[in-house]
Design a protein around this motif. Structure first.
Motif, PDB file in Angstrom:
ATOM      1  N   VAL A 150       0.852  -1.185   0.000  1.00 39.75           N
ATOM      2  CA  VAL A 150       0.000   0.000   0.000  1.00 39.75           C
ATOM      3  C   VAL A 150       0.892   1.240   0.000  1.00 39.75           C
ATOM      4  N   PHE A 151       0.727   2.075  -1.017  1.00 39.99           N
ATOM      5  CA  PHE A 151       1.476   3.322  -1.159  1.00 39.99           C
ATOM      6  C   PHE A 151       0.546   4.454  -0.741  1.00 39.99           C
ATOM      7  N   THR A 179      -7.266   4.662  -4.341  1.00 39.03           N
ATOM      8  CA  THR A 179      -7.661   5.945  -4.917  1.00 39.03           C
ATOM      9  C   THR A 179      -7.191   6.144  -6.349  1.00 39.03           C
ATOM     10  N   LEU A 180      -6.231   5.396  -6.817  1.00 38.95           N
ATOM     11  CA  LEU A 180      -5.711   5.591  -8.159  1.00 38.95           C
ATOM     12  C   LEU A 180      -6.178   4.422  -9.020  1.00 38.95           C
ATOM     13  N   PHE A 206      -3.047   2.276  -4.041  1.00 40.35           N
ATOM     14  CA  PHE A 206      -2.709   3.630  -3.621  1.00 40.35           C
ATOM     15  C   PHE A 206      -3.820   4.157  -2.716  1.00 40.35           C
ATOM     16  N   ASP A 207      -3.437   4.602  -1.528  1.00 39.53           N
ATOM     17  CA  ASP A 207      -4.398   5.129  -0.560  1.00 39.53           C
ATOM     18  C   ASP A 207      -4.046   6.579  -0.218  1.00 39.53           C
ATOM     19  N   VAL A 208      -5.014   7.292   0.295  1.00 37.52           N
ATOM     20  CA  VAL A 208      -4.809   8.654   0.786  1.00 37.52           C
ATOM     21  C   VAL A 208      -5.333   8.715   2.209  1.00 37.52           C
ATOM     22  N   GLN A 221      -0.886  12.292  -8.171  1.00 38.67           N
ATOM     23  CA  GLN A 221      -1.144  10.865  -8.321  1.00 38.67           C
ATOM     24  C   GLN A 221      -0.158  10.228  -9.303  1.00 38.67           C
ATOM     25  N   GLN A 222       0.151  10.933 -10.373  1.00 34.10           N
ATOM     26  CA  GLN A 222       1.085  10.397 -11.369  1.00 34.10           C
ATOM     27  C   GLN A 222       2.495  10.281 -10.795  1.00 34.10           C
ATOM     28  N   ARG A 223       2.916  11.273 -10.003  1.00 35.69           N
ATOM     29  CA  ARG A 223       4.240  11.205  -9.356  1.00 35.69           C
ATOM     30  C   ARG A 223       4.279  10.055  -8.358  1.00 35.69           C
ATOM     31  N   LEU A 224       3.194   9.891  -7.615  1.00 34.29           N
ATOM     32  CA  LEU A 224       3.109   8.796  -6.657  1.00 34.29           C
ATOM     33  C   LEU A 224       3.189   7.449  -7.370  1.00 34.29           C
ATOM     34  N   LYS A 225       2.478   7.334  -8.466  1.00 36.84           N
ATOM     35  CA  LYS A 225       2.485   6.091  -9.243  1.00 36.84           C
ATOM     36  C   LYS A 225       3.881   5.762  -9.768  1.00 36.84           C
TER      37      LYS A 225
END
Length: 125
Positions: free
Chosen positions: A53-54, A121-122, A102-104, A77-81
């Motif tokens: 989980v990111f 979330t993504l 991906f969670d927030v 979101q794209q940077r996180l991915k």
């Protein structure tokens, strides 16, 4: 404004620790905090059983300019991915055979802060 940077970083770390404790109480296991690479940064990396989980942690004192969760826009979101895919590859996990999401975690207000957890979330496609 440069003088505020250490305070801002310390506050961010405190809210990340708060989010991590919240998620641990809900059964996730901590792995890494503040992973950074050229593609971006991941606040928390945790395990939910077999799933990596990111997690992006966002804090807002108030929602005059939108909620904390709304601050996680498409670009973020794209940077996180990209950072997550790099982390998976770096740690020997084949993307096709590894469960991840991906969670927030949104933290708003002061005493006591309101914590909300948004999972998966993504979603693309």
């Amino acid at each position: 404004m440069v003088l505020n940077q250490p305070n801002k970083r310390l506050k961010g770390q405190a809210y990340e620790a708060m989010a991590e404790q919240f998620l641990c109480r809900h059964g996730l296991l901590p792995c890494t905090r503040n992973f950074q690479c050229r593609s971006g940064e991941i606040d928390l990396i945790m395990r939910d059983k077999t799933c990596w989980v990111f997690i992006e942690v966002k804090f807002r004192k108030n929602n005059h300019y939108g909620s904390a969760a709304e601050a996680v826009n498409w670009r973020k979101q794209q940077r996180l991915k990209r950072a997550a895919l790099f982390w998976l590859q770096k740690n020997g996990h084949a993307i096709e055979h590894t469960e991840f999401r991906f969670d927030v975690v949104s933290i708003e207000g002061a005493q006591p802060p309101k914590i909300e957890w948004f999972t998966n979330t993504l979603v693309e496609g």
